[in-house]
Design a protein around this motif. Sequence first.
Motif, short mmCIF file in Angstrom:
data_model
loop_
_atom_site.label_atom_id
_atom_site.label_comp_id
_atom_site.label_asym_id
_atom_site.label_seq_id
_atom_site.Cartn_x
_atom_site.Cartn_y
_atom_site.Cartn_z
N LEU A 24 0.67 -0.56 0.01
CA LEU A 24 0.11 0.01 0.10
C LEU A 24 0.21 1.25 -0.13
CD1 LEU A 24 -2.72 -0.52 2.15
CD2 LEU A 24 -3.12 -0.38 0.05
N GLY A 25 2.14 0.97 0.55
CA GLY A 25 2.86 1.97 0.95
C GLY A 25 3.56 2.89 -0.44
N ALA A 26 3.81 2.34 -0.84
CA ALA A 26 4.07 2.40 -2.08
C ALA A 26 3.46 3.01 -2.86
CB ALA A 26 4.95 0.86 -2.75
N GLY A 27 2.22 3.42 -3.47
CA GLY A 27 1.99 3.89 -4.29
C GLY A 27 1.95 5.61 -3.52
N GLY A 45 8.94 6.66 5.26
CA GLY A 45 8.10 5.51 4.55
C GLY A 45 8.47 4.37 3.86
N VAL A 46 9.68 4.47 3.38
CA VAL A 46 10.40 3.19 3.28
C VAL A 46 11.07 2.52 4.01
CG1 VAL A 46 12.57 2.58 1.99
CG2 VAL A 46 10.85 4.52 0.82
N MET A 47 11.29 3.23 5.16
CA MET A 47 11.84 2.10 6.50
C MET A 47 11.03 1.50 6.95
SD MET A 47 14.81 3.08 6.51
CE MET A 47 15.67 2.20 7.66
N ALA A 72 10.36 -5.78 -8.49
CA ALA A 72 9.04 -5.79 -8.12
C ALA A 72 8.47 -4.55 -8.32
CB ALA A 72 8.08 -5.85 -7.06
N LEU A 73 8.68 -3.76 -7.88
CA LEU A 73 8.75 -1.56 -8.15
C LEU A 73 9.32 -1.33 -9.45
CD1 LEU A 73 9.33 -0.04 -4.81
CD2 LEU A 73 7.39 -0.12 -6.13
N ALA A 102 -0.99 7.33 -7.69
CA ALA A 102 -1.63 7.97 -6.88
C ALA A 102 -1.59 7.65 -5.01
CB ALA A 102 -2.88 8.78 -6.80
N PRO A 103 -1.50 8.38 -4.40
CA PRO A 103 -1.60 7.81 -2.70
C PRO A 103 -2.77 7.48 -2.46
CG PRO A 103 -0.61 10.15 -2.97
CD PRO A 103 -1.03 9.78 -4.45
#
Length: 474
Positions: free
Chosen positions: A40-43, A216-218, A259-260, A273-274
């Motif tokens: 989810l956070g990657a968006g 957010g990545v951490m 994956a990204l 988008a978020p």
Amino acid sequence: MTSAQVETDNAPEEGYERGLGSRQVQMIAIGGAVGVGLFLGAGANIAKAGPSLIFMYALAGVIIFFIMRALGELLLYRPVSGSFAEYSREFLGPFFGYFTAWTYWLMWVVTGMAELTAAAIYVNYWFPAVSQWVTALAFLVILFVANLISVKLFGEIEFWFSMVKVTALIGMIVIGLGVLTFGFSSAGDTASVANLWQFDGLFPKGVGSSLMTLQGVMFAYLAVELVGVTAGESENPEKTLPKAINTLPWRIALFYVGALTVILCVVKWTEFAPGVSPFVEAFARIGIPAGAGIVNFVVLTAALSSCNSGMYSTGRMLRTLADNGEAPKAFGRLSASKTPALGITVSVAFMGIGVVLNYVVPEKAFGYVTSVATAAGIWTWLMILISHVRYRRAVDAGRLPASSFPAPGGTKFSYVAIAFLLFVTGLIAYDPDSRVCLYVMAGWTLALWIGWLVLKSRDPRLARREEAVFEKVG
């Protein structure tokens, strides 16, 4: 033989059942590196940083590997359940062990609240008529019962949760590569590796915006240290733990960076988008039937996996605190199935607050909760690294035996990781949205300090123990 060696050699089995096999520890390690932060956070982070997010995940992944190798050296020196809290106590003093154990407990409790809420939202995708609090309560009870029965059942549930996540991610990568190579699906005409740089370059929002995504990545990497908590219940920690830690780089390279990269090649970054999972969005663009439903199931699995891990680790941390006189003694007792039942029960009761909050929590609260969890996680990682530095000093001075799994480069990479984590903390302080977690942590620190003063007044031996540890380690 020094007193420290005697203490190490006589480390007790602690009464736990060594019920986690190599297969389960490996998948717990893999599952710990794949969570809701990625799905989810990657968006939101893609929207902030574009393709440069790939580099941020890679950079953070290198640091995480340094942290885990430091933890691995400590684990093979003395494999105990309670892990980094015990090492903080040994090498920095009882207050740091006390603070780390309670802070790790807090991290998992608030994460459990967030994950239960998230799981209920995911179920609403299929059953919109079912109230969120009902679903959250049902998941809470099911996972609670599973954790009480035995560590083997916990390990088995976590194994299959991780299997679902890993299989789905590999499937997404393979499908994405197929779209790029053969051009099939509705996304085939626009899918291209050039999507990584064609839209304002690799750093479209600037290096500063990219660095701001590191917090957010951490968060996405939280729980990777859970392997350390399993040490006291692994069947063969000397074999399973090094293997789990050494395979971390390829897991990060495949599941995060790989994956990204594939997703941002298939769909240009400006389309994300978020608040929308990039994986759901990519499957929608590819046009796979039921793709969104499949990804929704995977994300639900990730949330339940995280909550399951939280119940496991919080019970162990409360027992560690009880064994050291820093929590009620009742938390130290094991049930007939050799699980810290009371500690798990109390932790689940606090997680249950998340069920109640389903009525009142606004959207931003989820972000606040995850930022608190990140701050608590950064503290845990710092304690691992500083304990590792102190341990190596003691080894070099001949006061402690060397570990059979030394970190490459000695303490050099631990210092690099410490500097990186302090930098990320500075980014959190700079960001108005995430800064609130530092206020929460300040209040938490004050509460724990008052608790510590009360404990010392009741048992002055705590203070004398602290002096002894510093004298022993140097």
